[in-house]
Design a protein around this motif. Structure first.
Motif, short mmCIF file in Angstrom:
data_model
loop_
_atom_site.label_atom_id
_atom_site.label_comp_id
_atom_site.label_asym_id
_atom_site.label_seq_id
_atom_site.Cartn_x
_atom_site.Cartn_y
_atom_site.Cartn_z
N SER A 1 78.68 -6.88 42.97
CA SER A 1 78.08 -6.24 43.94
C SER A 1 78.84 -6.10 45.30
CB SER A 1 76.84 -7.21 44.57
OG SER A 1 77.48 -8.36 44.79
N LYS A 2 80.24 -6.45 45.17
CA LYS A 2 81.09 -6.00 46.20
C LYS A 2 81.88 -4.75 45.97
CE LYS A 2 83.62 -10.36 44.57
NZ LYS A 2 84.37 -11.23 44.84
N HIS A 3 82.43 -4.37 47.13
CA HIS A 3 83.35 -2.87 46.88
C HIS A 3 84.86 -3.35 47.40
CE1 HIS A 3 79.21 -1.51 47.13
NE2 HIS A 3 79.45 -0.61 46.47
N CYS A 4 85.60 -2.34 46.75
CA CYS A 4 87.15 -2.43 47.31
C CYS A 4 87.36 -2.12 48.59
CB CYS A 4 87.67 -1.36 46.41
SG CYS A 4 89.52 -1.30 46.54
N CYS B 1 89.43 1.63 48.64
CA CYS B 1 88.60 3.02 48.64
C CYS B 1 87.08 3.04 48.55
CB CYS B 1 89.19 3.41 47.05
SG CYS B 1 88.48 2.46 45.81
N GLY B 2 86.43 1.82 48.64
CA GLY B 2 85.08 1.53 48.39
C GLY B 2 84.24 1.65 47.40
N ASN C 1 89.03 -11.75 36.16
CA ASN C 1 89.62 -10.85 36.97
C ASN C 1 88.92 -9.78 37.46
OD1 ASN C 1 92.57 -11.94 36.35
ND2 ASN C 1 92.39 -10.99 34.49
N GLU C 2 89.22 -10.07 39.00
CA GLU C 2 88.21 -8.93 39.80
C GLU C 2 89.16 -7.55 39.93
OE1 GLU C 2 86.51 -10.77 43.20
OE2 GLU C 2 85.26 -12.07 41.93
N TYR C 3 88.66 -6.51 39.95
CA TYR C 3 89.74 -5.46 40.05
C TYR C 3 88.87 -4.17 40.42
CZ TYR C 3 88.02 -3.96 35.42
OH TYR C 3 87.48 -3.73 34.51
N CYS C 4 89.63 -3.09 41.11
CA CYS C 4 88.83 -1.84 41.36
C CYS C 4 89.57 -0.91 40.40
CB CYS C 4 89.48 -1.49 42.79
SG CYS C 4 88.78 0.28 43.16
N PRO C 5 88.70 -0.35 39.50
CA PRO C 5 89.20 0.79 38.48
C PRO C 5 89.42 2.21 39.13
CG PRO C 5 86.61 0.43 38.39
CD PRO C 5 87.34 -0.57 39.24
N GLN C 6 89.12 2.28 40.35
CA GLN C 6 89.22 3.56 41.23
C GLN C 6 90.81 3.73 41.52
OE1 GLN C 6 86.92 6.06 41.56
NE2 GLN C 6 88.16 7.45 42.64
N CYS C 7 91.16 2.68 42.25
CA CYS C 7 92.36 2.73 42.94
C CYS C 7 93.51 2.03 42.09
CB CYS C 7 92.37 2.28 44.33
SG CYS C 7 91.95 0.90 44.71
N ASN C 8 92.76 0.53 41.45
CA ASN C 8 93.63 -0.13 40.61
C ASN C 8 94.86 -0.68 41.07
OD1 ASN C 8 93.78 -1.50 38.11
ND2 ASN C 8 94.65 0.22 37.12
N HIS C 9 95.17 -1.15 42.30
CA HIS C 9 96.07 -1.74 42.85
C HIS C 9 96.19 -2.87 42.45
CE1 HIS C 9 97.37 1.46 46.25
NE2 HIS C 9 96.06 1.87 45.89
#
Length: 111
Positions: free
Chosen positions: A19-22, A25-26, A36-44
């Protein structure tokens, strides 16, 4: 890649959408099977955190630094809210603001 395809791909791999956002990039954050928590959009790589390997040094940040960080986030969200027209994003920003303000209030009263 469109968001639906990206999210489907991540869930197919066994990850779950959080429920949280990067902060970068949002996009919604995901959690893999190892936690592991990650953002698949920017994947830093610096956006990937393992729950078992959280940096212990963050517990040494004093309350004044906490307040400064919370205030910066509140200001950031108010700026975003001022320019937002999508009702769903307005709602998300409002919820985030409420959460951060409650945390700030708790921090102030726990001194």
């Amino acid at each position: 890649m469109d968001f639906v395809k990206m999210a489907s791909k991540e869930m197919f791999k066994g990850s779950k959408m959080l429920s949280k956002h990067c902060a970068v990039c949002g996009a919604p954050m995901f959690e893999d099977k190892e936690g592991n928590e990650y953002c698949p959009q920017c994947n830093h790589e610096d956006r990937i955190t393992n729950k078992d390997n959280i940096d212990k040094s963050t517990s040494n940040i004093d309350n004044n630094n906490h307040q400064e960080i919370l205030n910066k986030k509140i200001n950031y969200l108010f700026d975003k809210l001022d320019n937002e027209t999508d009702i769903n994003r307005i709602t998300e920003i409002g919820i985030a603001l409420k959460t951060i303000m409650e945390l700030r209030y708790k921090e102030i009263n726990d001194k």
